[in-house]
Write a protein that holds these residues in place. Sequence first.
Motif, mmCIF file in Angstrom:
data_model
loop_
_atom_site.group_PDB
_atom_site.id
_atom_site.type_symbol
_atom_site.label_atom_id
_atom_site.label_comp_id
_atom_site.label_asym_id
_atom_site.label_seq_id
_atom_site.Cartn_x
_atom_site.Cartn_y
_atom_site.Cartn_z
ATOM 1 N N ALA A 173 6.107 -7.926 0.571
ATOM 2 C CA ALA A 173 6.699 -7.815 -0.764
ATOM 3 C C ALA A 173 5.793 -8.477 -1.793
ATOM 4 C CB ALA A 173 8.087 -8.461 -0.780
ATOM 5 N N GLU A 174 5.810 -7.953 -2.996
ATOM 6 C CA GLU A 174 5.030 -8.539 -4.077
ATOM 7 C C GLU A 174 5.626 -9.881 -4.493
ATOM 8 O OE1 GLU A 174 2.286 -7.514 -5.307
ATOM 9 O OE2 GLU A 174 2.122 -5.459 -4.554
ATOM 10 N N PRO A 175 4.793 -10.819 -4.994
ATOM 11 C CA PRO A 175 3.334 -10.710 -5.161
ATOM 12 C C PRO A 175 2.607 -10.957 -3.846
ATOM 13 C CG PRO A 175 4.081 -12.850 -5.930
ATOM 14 C CD PRO A 175 5.327 -12.095 -5.532
ATOM 15 N N LEU A 176 1.536 -10.214 -3.620
ATOM 16 C CA LEU A 176 0.770 -10.311 -2.392
ATOM 17 C C LEU A 176 -0.413 -11.249 -2.562
ATOM 18 C CD1 LEU A 176 0.612 -6.576 -1.239
ATOM 19 C CD2 LEU A 176 1.816 -8.427 -0.080
ATOM 20 N N SER A 177 -0.675 -12.057 -1.543
ATOM 21 C CA SER A 177 -1.879 -12.883 -1.544
ATOM 22 C C SER A 177 -3.082 -11.991 -1.288
ATOM 23 C CB SER A 177 -1.787 -13.951 -0.452
ATOM 24 O OG SER A 177 -1.781 -13.341 0.830
ATOM 25 N N THR A 178 -4.266 -12.500 -1.607
ATOM 26 C CA THR A 178 -5.481 -11.724 -1.364
ATOM 27 C C THR A 178 -5.709 -11.501 0.129
ATOM 28 O OG1 THR A 178 -6.769 -13.787 -1.469
ATOM 29 C CG2 THR A 178 -6.620 -12.465 -3.488
ATOM 30 N N ALA A 179 -5.265 -12.433 0.967
ATOM 31 C CA ALA A 179 -5.404 -12.258 2.414
ATOM 32 C C ALA A 179 -4.541 -11.089 2.893
ATOM 33 C CB ALA A 179 -5.020 -13.544 3.138
ATOM 34 N N LYS A 180 -3.323 -10.996 2.384
ATOM 35 C CA LYS A 180 -2.457 -9.889 2.799
ATOM 36 C C LYS A 180 -2.974 -8.554 2.254
ATOM 37 C CE LYS A 180 1.880 -12.341 3.595
ATOM 38 N NZ LYS A 180 3.324 -12.436 3.249
ATOM 39 N N LYS A 181 -3.555 -8.569 1.073
ATOM 40 C CA LYS A 181 -4.162 -7.345 0.551
ATOM 41 C C LYS A 181 -5.306 -6.893 1.454
ATOM 42 C CE LYS A 181 -3.005 -8.164 -4.323
ATOM 43 N NZ LYS A 181 -3.540 -8.482 -5.680
ATOM 44 N N THR A 182 -6.062 -7.862 1.960
ATOM 45 C CA THR A 182 -7.135 -7.541 2.899
ATOM 46 C C THR A 182 -6.575 -6.946 4.181
ATOM 47 O OG1 THR A 182 -8.509 -9.329 2.003
ATOM 48 C CG2 THR A 182 -9.083 -8.502 4.189
ATOM 49 N N LEU A 183 -5.473 -7.518 4.655
ATOM 50 C CA LEU A 183 -4.825 -7.011 5.858
ATOM 51 C C LEU A 183 -4.340 -5.573 5.647
ATOM 52 C CD1 LEU A 183 -4.024 -7.981 8.723
ATOM 53 C CD2 LEU A 183 -1.829 -8.690 7.755
ATOM 54 N N LEU A 184 -3.724 -5.315 4.511
ATOM 55 C CA LEU A 184 -3.214 -3.979 4.209
ATOM 56 C C LEU A 184 -4.342 -2.962 4.036
ATOM 57 C CD1 LEU A 184 -0.346 -4.922 1.730
ATOM 58 C CD2 LEU A 184 -0.064 -3.797 3.950
ATOM 59 N N ALA A 185 -5.523 -3.424 3.686
ATOM 60 C CA ALA A 185 -6.653 -2.519 3.454
ATOM 61 C C ALA A 185 -7.415 -2.184 4.726
ATOM 62 C CB ALA A 185 -7.605 -3.137 2.433
ATOM 63 N N LEU A 186 -7.034 -2.768 5.863
ATOM 64 C CA LEU A 186 -7.735 -2.494 7.110
ATOM 65 C C LEU A 186 -7.606 -1.020 7.490
ATOM 66 C CD1 LEU A 186 -6.743 -5.575 9.327
ATOM 67 C CD2 LEU A 186 -8.942 -5.167 8.207
ATOM 68 N N ARG A 187 -8.667 -0.509 8.103
ATOM 69 C CA ARG A 187 -8.681 0.849 8.623
ATOM 70 C C ARG A 187 -8.856 0.792 10.141
ATOM 71 N NH1 ARG A 187 -6.732 1.358 4.570
ATOM 72 N NH2 ARG A 187 -7.355 2.545 2.716
ATOM 73 N N PRO A 188 -8.307 1.770 10.869
ATOM 74 C CA PRO A 188 -8.475 1.763 12.330
ATOM 75 C C PRO A 188 -9.928 1.597 12.724
ATOM 76 C CG PRO A 188 -6.885 3.434 11.693
ATOM 77 C CD PRO A 188 -7.470 2.895 10.413
#
Length: 500
Positions: free
Chosen positions: A341-356
């Motif tokens: 849920a927002e607001p997202l930390s930069t670490a979680k944004k990095t996690l969400l941006a992962l690709r297989p």
Amino acid sequence: MNAAKSRLDTWLGRFTMYRLILWVLGVLVGYSLLLNALGWLTFGIPQMLVHLALCLGATYASNRLLALLFRTTPHSESSLITGLLLYFLFWPTFVPADVAGVALACVLASVSKYALAFRGRHIFNPAAAGAFITGLTGLNIATWWAATPAMLWLLVPGVLAVLYRTRKMLMATVFLVVSTSIIFVELLSRGMSVGQALWQPLAQRPLLFFVGFMLSEPLTLPPRRWQQLALAAVVGVVFAVPYNLGFVANSPELALLLGNLLAFFLGQRGGVMLTFKGSRALTPGSREFRFEPSRPVRYSAGQFMELNLPHSHSDGKGRRRVFSITSAPGAPEVTFGVGTAEPLSTAKKTLLALRPGDKVSATAVGGDFLLPRDTGRPVLLIAAGIGITPFLSHLASEAAARDAVLLYLASGRSELAACEELQASGAKVIARLADGSTPPDFMDDAGTARIDSARLKELVPDIGSRDVYVSGSPASVDSLRAAARGAGARRVHVDSFAGY
């Protein structure tokens, strides 16, 4: 008291352990300069400023150079913390040999993270390793000058803040009781008064600085609380008992290094490389992330794992984050439940941006939120929101063999996570949905009434015979723990998600 504690947990939860220690040490540096200006310390402002610049510059530069050589991303916060620790370990001076010794300690501290490491995880506290090896060369010796009575005014609250945030108060207490008792007896035998023998260990020896900023470092601690308490006692003895083996004598840095070595053999040795496989939505505000480990990961249901998520422009949450493991031990993939849920930390944004196929490293496994070994003991699991995540691992691993009741508090039906897994577990599930919506058919509806001790007793009449486990935000955990106690629970275990 619960409200004040919840506000403190929420405020401290804004900072990762690394960021909090960095800020506390920075404040102590400023305080030491003030004390020197007021005449309480006598190093000289120029010496202290040059010493500070040397410690920070040498550790930061050497760490970045080594990271480049080893083709890894440097952890700048960690190197700055190491530099600040060394600032307080070595005497500020302009004597060339001593300055060279400090520079050597800084470089050796950085080297230890890479050379004295196993599978990407350093074994020893870098500052202690650098100081100890430098002492063997005879070029300089750590004096731990932070152990000065004038420093106590800010050192004590700083240490308390760090220990409270990292939940290491009990471990610190064990170390302080053991080490202080031994030193107290020794000083009494030398003819000191009781007051002097109590004052000197805490005010003039580096016990507080040692336990607050170095012994409590999570990466060099064993994963279980009982192991940490035993380690604290052992280190306390080695720290306090005088000995001289000729080539080496007792010192705080040697005591810590021996403790680090012992801890290394008690837990998950070395980091683990994880390959991202994919993710799925648990609720509109949370996701489960799947990873394939490069080698088997040792953990128990209910434990957490620290992930290293390198990224630029990191915010106050830092790049190393702790997430609950949702998969069962021994599963081919390791999964984590993460609030998104927002607001997202930069670490979680990095996690969400992962690709297989992307890779991240897991640096530590730990936690004591474990169900009783005796599967014949019934349990009550109380989850508030994201607090469901550790219970998913519990229920996936052993629910069929145990009498388990899950009380699940959520804002609405859409916020109930992993319903299929909960149904398949065979556990009795009771849902309390704040918006009055109806839970799935396999769940009992607890209505919208607040869960206090009376209501909890109604929902789970045999709560007094159950081990109770509560997980969620700090405020929810404090409230639900009090309710469980009031309802007659005798054993209540908690797992809160400050800053999650």
